[in-house]
Design a protein around this motif. Structure first.
Motif, PDB file in Angstrom:
ATOM      1  N   GLY A 197      -4.685 -83.515  13.378  1.00 41.72           N
ATOM      2  CA  GLY A 197      -4.320 -82.195  13.081  1.00 41.72           C
ATOM      3  C   GLY A 197      -5.422 -81.410  14.135  1.00 41.72           C
ATOM      4  O   GLY A 197      -5.043 -79.748  13.717  1.00 41.72           O
ATOM      5  N   VAL A 198      -5.858 -81.166  15.135  1.00 41.89           N
ATOM      6  CA  VAL A 198      -6.647 -80.945  16.023  1.00 41.89           C
ATOM      7  C   VAL A 198      -5.471 -80.219  16.495  1.00 41.89           C
ATOM      8  O   VAL A 198      -4.817 -81.064  17.992  1.00 41.89           O
ATOM      9  N   GLY A 199      -5.037 -79.217  17.512  1.00 39.39           N
ATOM     10  CA  GLY A 199      -4.143 -78.779  17.666  1.00 39.39           C
ATOM     11  C   GLY A 199      -4.442 -77.392  18.595  1.00 39.39           C
ATOM     12  O   GLY A 199      -5.327 -76.567  18.149  1.00 39.39           O
ATOM     13  N   ASN A 200      -3.257 -77.299  19.915  1.00 40.15           N
ATOM     14  CA  ASN A 200      -3.210 -75.117  20.161  1.00 40.15           C
ATOM     15  C   ASN A 200      -3.190 -74.780  18.919  1.00 40.15           C
ATOM     16  O   ASN A 200      -3.706 -73.354  19.135  1.00 40.15           O
ATOM     17  N   HIS A 201      -1.769 -74.710  18.785  1.00 41.65           N
ATOM     18  CA  HIS A 201      -1.651 -74.049  17.462  1.00 41.65           C
ATOM     19  C   HIS A 201      -1.317 -74.678  16.048  1.00 41.65           C
ATOM     20  O   HIS A 201      -0.797 -76.043  16.304  1.00 41.65           O
ATOM     21  N   VAL A 202      -1.896 -74.701  15.592  1.00 40.71           N
ATOM     22  CA  VAL A 202      -1.863 -75.197  14.017  1.00 40.71           C
ATOM     23  C   VAL A 202      -0.898 -74.326  13.105  1.00 40.71           C
ATOM     24  O   VAL A 202      -1.422 -72.923  12.306  1.00 40.71           O
ATOM     25  N   HIS A 203       0.173 -74.229  12.606  1.00 42.21           N
ATOM     26  CA  HIS A 203       1.267 -73.656  11.985  1.00 42.21           C
ATOM     27  C   HIS A 203       1.076 -74.451  10.269  1.00 42.21           C
ATOM     28  O   HIS A 203       0.893 -75.629  10.033  1.00 42.21           O
ATOM     29  N   MET A 204       1.362 -73.975   9.468  1.00 39.44           N
ATOM     30  CA  MET A 204       2.062 -74.296   7.778  1.00 39.44           C
ATOM     31  C   MET A 204       2.995 -73.861   7.465  1.00 39.44           C
ATOM     32  O   MET A 204       3.569 -72.492   7.490  1.00 39.44           O
ATOM     33  N   LEU A 205       4.059 -73.805   6.535  1.00 37.22           N
ATOM     34  CA  LEU A 205       4.947 -73.835   6.049  1.00 37.22           C
ATOM     35  C   LEU A 205       4.243 -72.924   4.320  1.00 37.22           C
ATOM     36  O   LEU A 205       3.219 -73.296   4.080  1.00 37.22           O
ATOM     37  N   GLU A 206       4.958 -72.275   4.099  1.00 37.44           N
ATOM     38  CA  GLU A 206       4.648 -71.369   3.345  1.00 37.44           C
ATOM     39  C   GLU A 206       4.048 -71.664   2.052  1.00 37.44           C
ATOM     40  O   GLU A 206       3.315 -71.128   1.445  1.00 37.44           O
ATOM     41  N   ASN A 207       4.723 -72.904   1.303  1.00 40.27           N
ATOM     42  CA  ASN A 207       4.701 -73.824   0.292  1.00 40.27           C
ATOM     43  C   ASN A 207       3.939 -74.984   0.623  1.00 40.27           C
ATOM     44  O   ASN A 207       3.801 -75.840  -0.318  1.00 40.27           O
ATOM     45  N   SER A 208       2.610 -75.361   1.366  1.00 36.48           N
ATOM     46  CA  SER A 208       2.287 -75.963   1.812  1.00 36.48           C
ATOM     47  C   SER A 208       0.786 -75.827   1.587  1.00 36.48           C
ATOM     48  O   SER A 208       0.645 -74.846   1.272  1.00 36.48           O
ATOM     49  N   SER A 259      -9.119 -71.543  -6.692  1.00 30.08           N
ATOM     50  CA  SER A 259     -10.198 -70.896  -6.018  1.00 30.08           C
ATOM     51  C   SER A 259     -11.150 -71.497  -4.658  1.00 30.08           C
ATOM     52  O   SER A 259     -11.355 -70.726  -4.108  1.00 30.08           O
ATOM     53  N   MET A 260      -9.932 -72.623  -4.656  1.00 24.57           N
ATOM     54  CA  MET A 260     -10.163 -73.129  -3.221  1.00 24.57           C
ATOM     55  C   MET A 260      -9.936 -72.372  -2.449  1.00 24.57           C
ATOM     56  O   MET A 260      -9.693 -72.915  -0.423  1.00 24.57           O
ATOM     57  N   LYS A 261      -8.633 -71.412  -2.359  1.00 22.77           N
ATOM     58  CA  LYS A 261      -8.283 -70.932  -0.979  1.00 22.77           C
ATOM     59  C   LYS A 261      -7.059 -71.640   0.353  1.00 22.77           C
ATOM     60  O   LYS A 261      -7.738 -72.185   1.196  1.00 22.77           O
ATOM     61  N   ILE A 262      -6.795 -72.546  -0.569  1.00 25.05           N
ATOM     62  CA  ILE A 262      -5.873 -74.044  -0.015  1.00 25.05           C
ATOM     63  C   ILE A 262      -4.640 -73.678   0.513  1.00 25.05           C
ATOM     64  O   ILE A 262      -3.745 -74.439   1.221  1.00 25.05           O
ATOM     65  N   THR A 263      -3.531 -72.339   0.030  1.00 28.47           N
ATOM     66  CA  THR A 263      -2.707 -72.067   0.026  1.00 28.47           C
ATOM     67  C   THR A 263      -2.638 -71.422   2.313  1.00 28.47           C
ATOM     68  O   THR A 263      -3.131 -71.446   2.401  1.00 28.47           O
ATOM     69  N   ALA A 264      -0.942 -71.399   2.510  1.00 29.13           N
ATOM     70  CA  ALA A 264      -0.989 -70.608   3.889  1.00 29.13           C
ATOM     71  C   ALA A 264      -0.960 -69.633   3.920  1.00 29.13           C
ATOM     72  O   ALA A 264      -1.588 -68.899   4.649  1.00 29.13           O
ATOM     73  N   PRO A 265      -0.864 -68.190   3.060  1.00 29.28           N
ATOM     74  CA  PRO A 265      -0.716 -66.940   2.834  1.00 29.28           C
ATOM     75  C   PRO A 265      -3.052 -67.213   2.671  1.00 29.28           C
ATOM     76  O   PRO A 265      -3.537 -66.048   3.826  1.00 29.28           O
ATOM     77  N   ASP A 266      -3.775 -68.016   2.535  1.00 30.33           N
ATOM     78  CA  ASP A 266      -5.219 -67.829   2.285  1.00 30.33           C
ATOM     79  C   ASP A 266      -5.621 -68.579   3.509  1.00 30.33           C
ATOM     80  O   ASP A 266      -6.600 -68.061   4.283  1.00 30.33           O
TER      81      ASP A 266
END
Lengths: 284, 325
Positions: B208-219, B246-253
């Motif tokens: 997971g170490v990338g130039n760009h890191v993206h996430m799907l909305e519900n991952s 509380s851990m802030k784990i969603t894509a929006p977070d």
């Protein structure tokens, strides 16, 4: 009743409280937690906190460790004033940091700086397991990264003594990202042809073991140190099989080809000096 | 309804009611159009409301949905002429990580991703998507190969974590992940990472170490699974829901924290409702990432990664040497 004639046996063993544990080394005498040998605390300290009877290696604070390794008066500390914030607004986190600062008299779980070891200049980082179990949050990651950057700038070897339970939960994803941050810095250091020595001390697990601790040009460890990726309990629950007695000890890792050498504390300074000497090209 | 999630239940109930009314209308020949229209309006409002206001835990459930598209599903939509490549050349083949080469819009690429199984049998073969060291070492082998042939690397992250087991420890799970972090830091080709499902800790970061890191909305992407966090922080793994919040784990977070570059919107209700459409949305993001990164030189790519990760973390300074209140 008849049974009243017999003294009641205590149902539970008494577990020493945190306070009792702390009190012991402060006293005149210290009892070894491994072999129960009782020795003078002064003698124990003189013996680099190693039990004279069974060679049990007591945990060392960052400054005790530095005292046992670097030339007197040679240490210049970096970023002493850097402290953690509470990025996820985790309840109780700031209070815990505060109480650990009081307890340990250091600001975070790693002390970094430059020094000489038998006149060989190095940049050195020493983690301290007394502070939040040595866990890695933003400050630990940043201080280690800055230390590596200093080593790059000064073209010096970088030595780290790890002691950490892994990532700091209260900083969530930011704590995970410190693994990547220290790695990009180490890559730059390595690409300059500079030397990186990792010495794993008890305990080195989780995110710290799965990042900088495991990628030294030389990976060393102290005897019996617990080193591993996943916790023993997690593994037992996952695979439901008995784990060997020495599982995840330094000796276990050595046997499985994961370490260059297990080095007793008494030989640490000498061995590091030897490696530094060979790398400086100034060996006999 | 198969794979219905708890928070979607009101929607399913309403859909059922509408269907019942429709069949009733046909059977008896009574005109219920007004009632049906009003219910359909309510349904669309309810869907809007439910899917717009998903809690962190709802997203975790969607990310774990048994029908959620996996790495190999997306590969079949996104890459032409894909050839899967096996083995780490050191110990064995780990089917929890798949990798290979293919074409993306006429550009040769290397693709690597963690792979869950679709049923129990496949899950056993793929170790539930939890890689061993040989998986990470296979990934590294393919990345170095990509570097040799100047191919960008695309990593799809989806794992409950690196496998916690005796064999994994013996073969150096820590070292395998740590090595990947360092080598990915210095790779001379673009790396694009996308969290497509679960992104648990070092096991996910290992590719997971990338130039760009993206996430799907519900991952989700976190230092530890919600269950793990709950059991460590509160000694109670049933508080996973609370931990997820509380851990802030969603894509929006994570977008807000500056950890990821882009959040890729999902189709309504989650990717499993329309994998083909979801793949299109991923395709567009890969395309724009590649366009941007292909302009950078080898040195610039490494430098960009350095700056990206160097900036992650929150800390402050105090005046006194020891900050005790």
């Amino acid at each position: 009743m008849l049974k009243d004639f017999f003294a009641k046996k205590k149902k539970y063993a008494t577990i020493p409280t945190e306070k009792m544990k702390q009190d012991v080394p402060e006293g005149l005498m210290t009892k070894c937690p491994e072999c129960k040998h009782i020795m003078y605390t002064k003698e124990l300290k003189k013996n680099l906190l190693v039990c004279q009877s069974c060679q049990y290696h007591y945990p060392m604070s960052s400054f005790e460790r530095l005292g046992s390794l670097v030339d007197e008066g040679s240490f210049t500390e970096y970023d002493r004033n850097m402290i953690s914030e509470n990025p996820l607004e985790f309840p109780g986190y700031l209070e815990k940091l505060d109480s650990d600062r009081k307890k340990t008299k250091i600001n975070e779980a790693v002390v970094t700086g430059d020094a000489t070891i038998n006149e060989h200049p190095v940049v050195i980082a020493v983690m301290d397991s007394r502070f939040r179990m040595g866990s890695m949050g933003s400050v630990v990651g940043e201080k280690i990264t800055r230390a590596i950057e200093q080593a790059v700038e000064k073209e010096l070897p970088f030595i780290i003594f790890t002691a950490s339970g892994g990532a700091r939960m209260q900083e969530g994803i930011l704590s995970l990202m410190q693994m990547a941050k220290t790695s990009v810095a180490l890559k730059r250091h390595s690409d300059r042809g500079l030397l990186f020595i990792s010495v794993m001390t008890h305990p080195t697990t989780g995110g710290v073991s799965a990042s900088f601790a495991s990628v030294g040009d030389y990976n060393f460890a102290e005897p019996k140190a617990l080193i591993g990726f996943a916790g023993r309990r997690v593994i037992e629950q996952t695979i439901r099989e008995d784990l060997p007695e020495d599982f995840q000890t330094a000796e276990f890792l050595l046997k499985h080809g994961q370490l260059d050498k297990v080095i007793p504390r008494h030989e640490m300074k000498e061995t590091l000096t030897n490696v530094l000497k060979i790398h400086s090209g100034r060996g006999e | 309804m198969v794979g219905e999630l708890e928070f979607e239940r009101p929607i399913t109930e309403l859909k059922k009611k509408i269907a019942e009314l429709k069949s009733f209308m046909e059977e008896k020949g009574i005109d219920l159009t007004d009632e049906i229209t009003s219910l359909e309006e309510r349904l669309s409002a309810l869907q809007e409301d439910t899917y717009e206001n998903m809690s962190a835990w709802d997203r975790v459930l969607v990310a774990r949905h048994p029908e959620r598209p996996t790495t190999l599903d997306y590969i079949s939509y996104l890459f032409k002429d894909f050839i899967e490549l096996h083995g780490d050349r050191l110990y064995g083949e780990d089917e929890a990580i798949v990798g290979g080469i293919g074409m993306f819009h006429g550009q040769p690429v290397t693709v690597i991703g963690q792979q869950r199984g679709r049923d129990t049998k496949e899950n056993i073969r793929r170790n539930f998507g939890m890689p061993h060291p040989e998986g990470y070492r296979k990934a590294l082998r393919l990345m170095k190969q990509a570097e040799k042939f100047s191919r960008p690397v695309i990593c799809l992250m989806d794992t409950k974590g690196a496998f916690p087991g005796k064999s994994a420890e013996e073969r150096g799970q820590s070292e395998a992940i740590a090595r990947n972090l360092v080598e990915m830091a210095g790779l001379h080709v673009p790396i694009i990472c996308i969290v497509i499902g679960e992104g648990a800790s070092g096991g996910a970061l290992g590719i997971g170490v990338g130039n760009h890191v993206h996430m799907l909305e519900n991952s989700w992407y976190s230092v530890i699974s919600p269950e793990g966090a709950a059991s460590i922080l509160w000694k109670d793994s049933t508080k996973a829901k609370l931990a997820a919040e509380s851990m802030k784990i969603t894509a929006p977070d994570l977008k807000e924290l500056g950890i990821i570059d882009e959040m890729i919107p999902e189709v309504k209700g989650g990717a499993h409702h329309d994998p083909a459409e979801q793949a299109k949305r991923i395709e567009a993001v890969i395309q724009s990432s590649l366009e941007e990164l292909m302009n950078l030189s080898e040195e610039e790519l490494v430098e960009q990664r350095y700056e990206k990760y160097k900036n992650m973390g929150k800390f402050t300074f105090v005046n006194d040497s020891i900050a005790v209140k």
